[in-house]
Design an enzyme around this catalytic site. Structure first.
Site, PDB file in Angstrom:
ATOM      1  N   GLY A 149       0.821  -1.197   0.000  1.00 52.40           N
ATOM      2  CA  GLY A 149       0.000   0.000   0.000  1.00 52.40           C
ATOM      3  C   GLY A 149       0.854   1.246   0.000  1.00 52.40           C
ATOM      4  O   GLY A 149       2.060   1.200   0.288  1.00 52.40           O
ATOM      5  N   CYS A 150       0.245   2.360  -0.325  1.00 50.86           N
ATOM      6  CA  CYS A 150       0.993   3.610  -0.450  1.00 50.86           C
ATOM      7  C   CYS A 150       1.507   4.088   0.907  1.00 50.86           C
ATOM      8  O   CYS A 150       2.701   4.371   1.060  1.00 50.86           O
ATOM      9  CB  CYS A 150       0.132   4.676  -1.111  1.00 50.86           C
ATOM     10  N   TYR A 151       0.626   4.176   1.887  1.00 56.07           N
ATOM     11  CA  TYR A 151       1.075   4.602   3.214  1.00 56.07           C
ATOM     12  C   TYR A 151       2.097   3.626   3.798  1.00 56.07           C
ATOM     13  O   TYR A 151       3.116   4.052   4.349  1.00 56.07           O
ATOM     14  CB  TYR A 151      -0.121   4.717   4.164  1.00 56.07           C
ATOM     15  N   THR A 153       4.254   1.707   2.304  1.00 53.11           N
ATOM     16  CA  THR A 153       5.548   1.864   1.642  1.00 53.11           C
ATOM     17  C   THR A 153       6.363   2.972   2.290  1.00 53.11           C
ATOM     18  O   THR A 153       7.526   2.792   2.672  1.00 53.11           O
ATOM     19  CB  THR A 153       5.347   2.174   0.143  1.00 53.11           C
TER      20      THR A 153
END
Lengths: 347, 347, 347, 347
Positions: A149-151, A153
Site C-alpha cells: 500500500g501507499c502509506y 511503503t
C-alpha cells in the site's frame, strides 16, 4: 520482451501502470481490461494518450490473459484479486497484485480489518510482500507479489532501519501521514468533489485505517517483536504525494550522525531511497512523478524522540512504480529500468 | 553524443532543460551556468535531482563554453542573449535562444515593445524562428534559433492553418489566453506569492503584452498580409499549462468537417500536434508534462465565427521541450527523441 | 421581520442563501426544504453551521410554505420552479427564482436552448429580470423575480453602459468567461472530481451555453437592437469567482477618460459596482465572498477595440447575494442590508 | 464607540483586523499604521476594500496614537512590540499584542527560542495570555494582552480538558500540526512562491518551532506540572486553516462517552468551541473565515491513546478574531460581537 496484461487499467493506478509500461523498453502491453469501458479506446478515456495509445480495453478474463502473458498486473479494489487468482493462474504467469488481498499474511487479521472473507487464503503463504528494498531476495523467486500500500511503503521504509538496529521503543510509534487526493481513486464521492476538498484538510480513518495492520506486520517482522502503531492518515488538497511524519522514543541518546550512519548502512546502495542532508527535510514536490522515497530526520533531545519524515509519490513508489520495480526484479532487469526519472518541477 | 551547455540553468526553463537533456540519450550536458548559484551543486538547488545530477553550476562564460560544446541553450531574460551572442560564437557552436531577443525580425518593433536597445541586431536576419512545425526546413540549416514564446507557440499553431487557407477575416482575430503561474518564472513577486494568486484569477498586460508583436509577425508571414490581433493573457491558479481560446470571423460558411480537413492537411503528420475529436475540447491536463499541442475547434453558425482552443505545457512545448525539438532537428535526430512521453495524469 | 422560505436549501446556492439570510437582521428563515435530506438537521449537512443553525429540512411543499412566508427563494435546477409556481402562489407570497425558468422572456428561445417545455409560460410576461442595477424600478413592484445567471450578471453589468451610450459595434461582441468550480454545483460528476479538475483548465459549452440567450436578450433590450454574442465559458481550478473578458469594436476613437465618464455616469451611485483605477484590473480575490462587481477596461488603439474585464463572486453577486439584494429592493430595505461586507483576504 | 488603532495594518493579520473591526458595530478605527505604505490609501493596498475603506496609513507612532484611542492592536513581527510598549503607554490605552513578545512569561525561555533580547521584560508579569476560553477572568482586568499564536491556540484548546482532568500521561504528548500558507505572512520568500509550495507539502521547524515553549508553558500551567511536547508544523498548499492532530497516552481506559463528558464539562458554554459528533472529525473548511475552534477525538483501545483533532482559521481564532474576542471581553461586550459568523462554504 516481457508480455504484460493490466487488469483494471482504467483506474488511476491502472493508468499510471499503462504509462510506465508503455515507456518501458522491455515490455509489450498485450491486454488492458476494464469493467466500465470494454471495447473503448484507451485514449478516449485518458486523453493524455491521444493518438499515442489507442489500444482497446477488453473484458477482465484473467484466465485467458494468463495464457498469453508473462506477467499480470492487478489494479483492482480489494476482494477481487483473491477471487480471480488461484494456483492454476500462477502456473501460467507471474502476478503482481496492487490491491490489498495478499498483503497481510494472517487471514483473520485481513478479514477483520477488511470486513470480508478471503477467497484464496491458501496463497497467503506463498505471496511475497513486494517492498523491494526490504524483500528483494524473496521477490526474485516469487510467483505472486503483493505490491504494498501507499502509506505502508512510505511508513515502513522510513522506519525500518530504526527497527533493524533496535534503537527505538516499539511501543512509542506514531505515524502521522498526509496524502494527496489521487489516493482516493477515481470513483465519485462527495469527499473528493473538487469544491469539497479543495482548500481544506482533514484526518480520516483514525485508529481504523486498513493500512495499519499492514504496517504493523512488516514492522513486527523487522523488529522481531509485536509492533503496534498509531497511524493517522490525512487528506491534503493536492493531487499527488504522501508525507509521513513518524515519532519514536529513542532507547538511548544518539546523535544525528550516529543515526545517519544507520540509515546509510541500510540504504546507501538503494537507488530509490535518498537521504536528505542534515537540516533539509523531504518535500513531496521533489519526488512527485518519480519512484524515489526521500527520507530525512531530526533528533529532539528535549523529548528523547526521533522524528522521521518520508516522502513518496503515492501513485508511483506507492503503487504503479513499485509494481514495475517488482517486475524488473522478477525478470532480472536492472531495477530502475523505465522508472529512473526525476520529478518534473514545478508541475 | 551532442555536447550541450545550458546558460541560465537555474531558472524554471533552465531546470526543465536540464531534466529533458539529462534524459536524452544523445546528449551530454557539459556546462550549466548560473548567476546566483556559482559552484553550488545542482541537486542542492533543485532537490528533485538529489543524488542524480550533482553537477556544479559555473559562471556564465559563453565564449569559453562555445569552444567546448555543439550547442548552447540560452535560458535568460530578454536583453542578455543579444549581449552575449555574436557571429564569432555562432562559428563555434549552434545557439538555441529561449529568450525573446531574436524572435522579432524588425529591430524597431522589438525595441519599442521591449523598451530596450538590441545589441546584436545584425543577427536578426540570420536567426530562425524556431516554431518547428512551421519552420522545420529553415531550422535544419540554422546556426541561431529563436525559440518561440509560450503564448505565441500555442496561438500560432492553433491559427496557422486558418491563415494558410485564407478562410478567416484577418481583422477579426482575438486571442484570449490563460496561463499557469510557472510562466511568471522563479523571481519573487507579490503577484506570484502563494496566498496572493492562489484561488484567484486576473487578466494582465491587456493590449500591451510583449508576445503580441511576435504572434502578429508570424501570422502576418503565414497570411501574407498584415495581421493585428487582440491578445489578452490571464494568470490562472495552477502551476503549468497554457490554454488559448481564439476567435475569428469565417469568410464563408464552412462545416466542421471542412475545417477539420484543413487542420488535417497541415498537421496530420505532426507527432506533436493532436486534433481532438468533434465535441471534445483540449484541456491542459492532457498535455502537461509533454511536448504536445492539442487543438480543438467549434464553428458558431449564429455569429459566423470559428472558435479554436489550443493547449500546451508552457514549460515544454512552450519553452524547453520545443528547444529540444529544435535541437533534434538541427542535429538530424528523430524529432521526438527524448520528448515523446505523454502527460502524467493525474499530477 | 420578513418571513422567508428557501426551496432547495442544500445545494451550494441554497446554502449561501441560508448563510446570508441567517445573518440578515430583517429576515426570519421559516422553512428550508430539501429533496435528499428531509428531516435532517442542517448543520449535519453543512457543518460550518454546527450548533448555530440546526433547523431541520422539510419537504418541498411550495403551496404550503407560500401560506406562511413573505418571500420564497427557489434554488433549484431549471424546469422545477416553472412546475411549482403559478399565479395562486404569487397571490400569497413574493417569489425570487434563482433558476433559469423565468429569465428568458421568449418561451421558444427558452425551450430551444434548454431543450424542455416551459410549464408556466403565462408568467413570463410578469416575471422581472432581477439584475438590480439595471431593473431596479421594475423589481420594486414585482411578484416574481428571475434572479440572473452568474455569467450573465457579470457580462451584462460590464457591457451595459457601452450599449446604453451606443459606442460599440453590436456585431463585434465576444465574451470570454472563466469560472471557479462552485459554478458546477454539488452534484457528483467526473469533470468536477478533485483530481480531474485540479491543476487543469478547459473551455466548455462553446457556442452553446445556455447563458448565451439570456445575455443576448438583456443586451438587446439595452441596445434597442438585436445583439448576438460569442460567449465561451471556461472552468478554472479554484472554488469561487467569475472573470469575464469582453471584446468590442468601438464605433469611434475614444480615450480612456471618455469611456470612464460613461461608466461613472451609469454606475457612480451603485454601491455594488466598483470601477478600478486606470491600469488596475479586477481580480476575483477582491470580490470573493462579497456582492461587489468590479469593472476595469482598456482601450486598444491598435485594433480599435475596448477590452472590459468584470469580476464577481459567482455564488453571491452571481446568485444568492443578488437574490438578497432583490429581496431588499422588494421590501423597501436599504439595498446593501446583510450583504455589504468586503471580501475576506486571503481566503 | 471603542476607538481603536491598528499598528501594522498592512500585513495579513493586520488586514484581517481591519476587516473585522470595520464591521464591528462598537468600534471606530482611528488609526492604521504601516511602514511600507505611509500615506497610501488602504484600498489601493488591499483592493477588497475598494471605495469602502479608503483611510490612509500613517506612521507607526505608538505614543501619539495611545493618546487618542481606547485600544491598540499590535500586528507586528516579534521584537517590535516590546520596544514600543511600556507602562506609560499602558496608562493611556489597552494593548492587545498579536506578536510573540509577551506570550512567554519566562524571559530566558523567550530569549533562547527567539534568539533576541526582550526590551520590556518588566511587563511580562503583567501581560495576560489571551486565550479567551482559558483565561477569561484575567483578561477582563488586563491592560496588556498577549494574543496567542495560531498553533498554540488550536493545540491548547484541544488538549486543555485532558490536562485539567489529569487523564493523560504528560510525557506522551505529540502534536502534529498542519497550516495553510497565510501563516507564513505576506513577506516574499522562495518557500511561499506560488509554484514552489503549490501541490507540495513539507514539515518544517521540527523540534525547534517557536510555538513549542508557548504551548508547553500553557499546558504546564493547566497540568500543574512540567509538560514537554513534540510539536511538528507542516506547510499545506491552501490559503487558510490549521489542523492539529494530537496524540496522548490515556492513564486509564476510558470510553468515548466518558471523554466526551470531560470536553462538555469544560466547553459546553463556549460559543466558539464546537465538539463534533462521534465519528465526525473537524475539517478546516467548516471553520475557515470564522472564529470557531472545532474539536473531535477518537480513542484507540489497541494502543491506549487518545487522538484529538482540532481545526481553526489561523487568521481568525488563531490571530485577528481572537484579538477582537479579547477586546470584547476587555470592554464588557458580548464575546461574539462582530465575530459570530459561520464559514462561507465553499470558498
Amino acid at each position: 520482451m516481457i508480455k504484460a496484461g493490466i487488469i483494471g487499467a482504467t483506474g488511476y493506478v491502472g493508468t499510471e501502470l499503462v504509462r510506465l509500461l508503455k515507456n518501458h523498453n522491455n515490455v509489450d502491453i498485450k491486454f488492458i481490461t476494464s469493467q466500465s469501458y470494454i471495447d473503448k479506446e484507451y485514449d478516449s478515456i485518458y486523453e493524455n494518450f491521444r493518438d499515442v495509445f489507442p489500444m482497446k480495453c477488453t473484458e477482465q478474463n484473467v484466465e485467458l490473459i494468463a495464457n498469453e502473458v508473462d506477467v499480470i498486473f492487478m489494479a483492482l479494489p480489494h476482494g477481487i484479486a483473491s477471487k480471480e487468482i488461484d494456483s492454476k493462474i500462477l502456473e501460467k504467469t507471474k502476478v503482481i497484485d496492487l490491491g490489498a488481498d495478499y498483503r497481510i499474511s494472517d487471514r483473520e487479521i485481513y478479514e477483520n480489518w477488511y470486513n470480508t472473507s478471503h477467497l484464496s487464503s491458501e496463497l497467503l503463504d506463498e505471496a511475497v510482500y513486494g517492498l523491494c528494498e526490504i524483500n528483494r531476495e524473496k521477490i526474485k523467486k516469487a510467483r505472486l507479489i503483493a505490491n504494498p500500500g501507499c502509506y505502508p511503503t512510505c511508513s515502513i521504509l522510513t522506519l525500518a532501519p530504526l527497527f533493524k538496529e533496535n534503537i527505538i521503543d516499539i511501543e512509542s510509534i506514531i505515524i502521522d501521514a498526509k496524502s494527496g487526493v489521487t489516493g482516493a481513486g477515481r470513483s465519485l464521492n462527495i469527499g473528493t468533489h473538487y469544491t469539497e476538498c479543495n482548500e481544506s484538510m482533514k484526518a480520516y480513518g483514525i485508529a481504523s485505517h486498513r493500512h495499519t495492520p499492514e504496517i504493523e506486520e512488516q514492522l513486527s517482522c523487522i523488529a522481531n517483536n509485536n509492533v503496534f502503531v498509531s497511524f493517522t492518515p490525512h487528506l491534503i488538497p493536492m493531487n499527488r504525494g504522501i508525507l509521513t511524519t513518524s515519532y519514536a522514543k529513542l532507547k538511548d541518546k544518539l546523535t544525528y550522525e550516529e543515526v545517519k550512519k544507520i540509515y546509510e548502512k541500510h540504504y546507501k546502495d538503494e537507488y530509490f531511497i535518498r537521504l536528505t542532508k542534515e537540516n533539509v527535510l523531504p518535500e513531496t514536490k521533489w519526488v512527485k512523478g518519480s519512484n524515489f522515497c526521500d527520507i530525512g530526520f531530526k533528533i529532539d533531545d528535549r523529548t528523547g524522540r526521533i522524528i522521521v519524515v518520508g516522502a513518496i509519490d503515492n501513485m508511483i513508489k506507492g503503487a504503479a512504480g513499485q509494481a514495475v520495480q517488482n517486475m524488473n526484479i522478477l525478470f532480472g532487469l536492472d531495477e530502475s529500468t523505465g522508472i529512473n526519472g526525476v520529478s518534473i518541477f514545478p508541475v
